[in-house]
Design a protein around this motif. Structure first.
Motif, PDB file in Angstrom:
ATOM      1  N   UNK A   1       0.834  -1.202   0.000  1.00 35.05           N
ATOM      2  CA  UNK A   1       0.000   0.000   0.000  1.00 35.05           C
ATOM      3  C   UNK A   1       0.868   1.252   0.000  1.00 35.05           C
ATOM      4  N   UNK A   2       1.944   1.231   0.773  1.00 32.28           N
ATOM      5  CA  UNK A   2       2.863   2.370   0.808  1.00 32.28           C
ATOM      6  C   UNK A   2       3.486   2.605  -0.560  1.00 32.28           C
ATOM      7  N   UNK A   3       3.912   1.541  -1.225  1.00 43.28           N
ATOM      8  CA  UNK A   3       4.484   1.668  -2.571  1.00 43.28           C
ATOM      9  C   UNK A   3       3.481   2.267  -3.550  1.00 43.28           C
ATOM     10  N   UNK A   4       2.264   1.795  -3.503  1.00 36.56           N
ATOM     11  CA  UNK A   4       1.225   2.291  -4.411  1.00 36.56           C
ATOM     12  C   UNK A   4       0.953   3.772  -4.153  1.00 36.56           C
TER      13      UNK A   4
ATOM     14  N   UNK B   1       1.286  12.381  -9.480  1.00 38.28           N
ATOM     15  CA  UNK B   1       0.610  13.674  -9.310  1.00 38.28           C
ATOM     16  C   UNK B   1       1.611  14.816  -9.395  1.00 38.28           C
ATOM     17  N   UNK B   2       2.791  14.622  -8.800  1.00 38.24           N
ATOM     18  CA  UNK B   2       3.817  15.667  -8.876  1.00 38.24           C
ATOM     19  C   UNK B   2       4.243  15.914 -10.318  1.00 38.24           C
ATOM     20  N   UNK B   3       4.418  14.848 -11.096  1.00 40.40           N
ATOM     21  CA  UNK B   3       4.780  15.012 -12.510  1.00 40.40           C
ATOM     22  C   UNK B   3       3.663  15.731 -13.260  1.00 40.40           C
TER      23      UNK B   3
ATOM     24  N   UNK C   1       2.923   6.001  -2.752  1.00 39.10           N
ATOM     25  CA  UNK C   1       4.078   6.793  -3.171  1.00 39.10           C
ATOM     26  C   UNK C   1       4.102   6.977  -4.678  1.00 39.10           C
ATOM     27  N   UNK C   2       3.780   5.926  -5.414  1.00 40.14           N
ATOM     28  CA  UNK C   2       3.747   6.006  -6.876  1.00 40.14           C
ATOM     29  C   UNK C   2       2.673   6.982  -7.345  1.00 40.14           C
TER      30      UNK C   2
END
Length: 72
Positions: free
Chosen positions: A24-27, A35-37, A29-30
């Motif tokens: 869940x943390x990996x998802x 969103x930042x991009x 963060x991705x």
């Protein structure tokens, strides 16, 4: 929700809690990185177009070379 995502979530539910949290943390963060991009590109579409034009000009001027994967 897509069938593939439903299948992934169903499989995740069978994992121990710590592994569920890790995935869940990996998802999350991705998703945040995406969103930042998206935000970066939305704030600077002119800059992106300028960079693309510069790259094309360099290519047309013969200042680029074909990528050789063997040289990486």
């Amino acid at each position: 929700m897509t069938e593939l995502l439903e299948a992934a979530i169903a499989r995740l539910k069978t994992l121990p809690t710590d592994k569920q949290d890790a995935i869940a943390t990996l998802i999350l963060e991705e998703l945040e990185e995406e969103q930042r991009w998206d935000d970066s590109f939305a704030r600077s579409p002119d800059l992106l177009a300028k960079l693309a034009a510069e790259a094309m000009a360099e290519h047309q001027a013969g200042k680029t070379q074909e990528l050789d994967p063997e040289m990486l």
